[in-house]
Write a protein that holds these residues in place. Sequence first.
Motif, PDB file in Angstrom:
ATOM      1  N   SER A 179       0.915  -1.224  -0.074  1.00 43.09           N
ATOM      2  CA  SER A 179       0.059   0.170   0.038  1.00 43.09           C
ATOM      3  C   SER A 179       0.930   1.115   0.112  1.00 43.09           C
ATOM      4  CB  SER A 179      -0.771  -0.068   0.982  1.00 43.09           C
ATOM      5  OG  SER A 179      -1.872   1.060   1.100  1.00 43.09           O
ATOM      6  N   GLY A 180       2.017   1.213  -0.886  1.00 42.94           N
ATOM      7  CA  GLY A 180       2.711   2.163  -0.783  1.00 42.94           C
ATOM      8  C   GLY A 180       3.801   2.786   0.234  1.00 42.94           C
ATOM      9  N   VAL A 181       3.957   1.590   1.301  1.00 45.86           N
ATOM     10  CA  VAL A 181       4.864   1.707   2.363  1.00 45.86           C
ATOM     11  C   VAL A 181       5.850   0.688   2.297  1.00 45.86           C
ATOM     12  CG1 VAL A 181       5.145   1.661   4.731  1.00 45.86           C
ATOM     13  CG2 VAL A 181       3.110   2.711   3.905  1.00 45.86           C
ATOM     14  N   ASN A 182       7.185   1.292   2.215  1.00 43.44           N
ATOM     15  CA  ASN A 182       8.297   0.219   2.173  1.00 43.44           C
ATOM     16  C   ASN A 182       8.753  -0.208   3.319  1.00 43.44           C
ATOM     17  OD1 ASN A 182       8.353   0.690  -0.935  1.00 43.44           O
ATOM     18  ND2 ASN A 182       9.501   2.425  -0.429  1.00 43.44           N
ATOM     19  N   GLY A 183       9.213  -1.521   3.558  1.00 42.14           N
ATOM     20  CA  GLY A 183      10.042  -2.250   4.272  1.00 42.14           C
ATOM     21  C   GLY A 183      11.371  -1.775   4.546  1.00 42.14           C
TER      22      GLY A 183
END
Length: 283
Positions: A166-170
Amino acid sequence: MAGVKRIEAILSGSEPFKVIDMEVKNYLPILSDYHRMSPFFMLDHGPPKRFSPISGEGRVDGLHPHRGLETVTVVYEGAITHYDTKGNGGTIHKDEAQWMTAGAGIQHTEFPELPEGGLSEMIQLWVLLPQAYKMTEPKYQPLTRETIKSVPVRDGEVRIIAGNYSGVNGPATSFTPIHLLDVRLEMGGEAELAFPAHFNTGVFVVKGEVEVNSDTTVASGNFILFENAGEDLMLKSLSDRTVLLVLSGQPLQEPIAHRGPFVMNTPEELDKAYQDFWSGKFG
């Protein structure tokens, strides 16, 4: 709509076996098919185990070598301590992970850090390095609660260890496209996921019970393997608390040779890995 990823198999894992002080079950590789979940190679789950108090720093898993891969440890209960011959070290706790790139060669040790006793549960993955990076410089990534970002979903959250949701990177860096997601859902909670159709994709049910794509129920302790078709997944919790580890990655289209702690591309490279280890080149 690209269509749903349908279930190919549900795997209950091996018989339990001992790894130093932990009792684990193995889920990958699948029937010695090294390519089926590439770039993910091995998945071992150490189910909840209660340790009694001990003296000293902890229980030691003896120093051992690796080459050609990365080891990823995710802690669900307790704490795990890591040391290696490149000078890296530290302790990760519940809801944290560590990502070690063995690359050209390293020795490491990791063990439950519970001197006062307590509950331990963890998963260890091996992630294959592509041929071009088999001999890369080793490194270590501690992935803490502060660095692992979370995206809220209906009655739950998706925690991103590697890749994107959802557009968030780890926080973890990898050498090939990989998504590693820690999904937490309360009763009735739902998470919608989507991965490229050709990615090798699986879900391990750590705790609870999950309904997959509104038609199949899977209980804890099982690994769900998906067909390489379709893109969409719907996961719904059928218990008070369901915890899932979701793996999806671009397959490596290259030979895989495995022996002991080494995963290379040819038998000759495995021979060289052992020669280098025996001659002291891993520290």
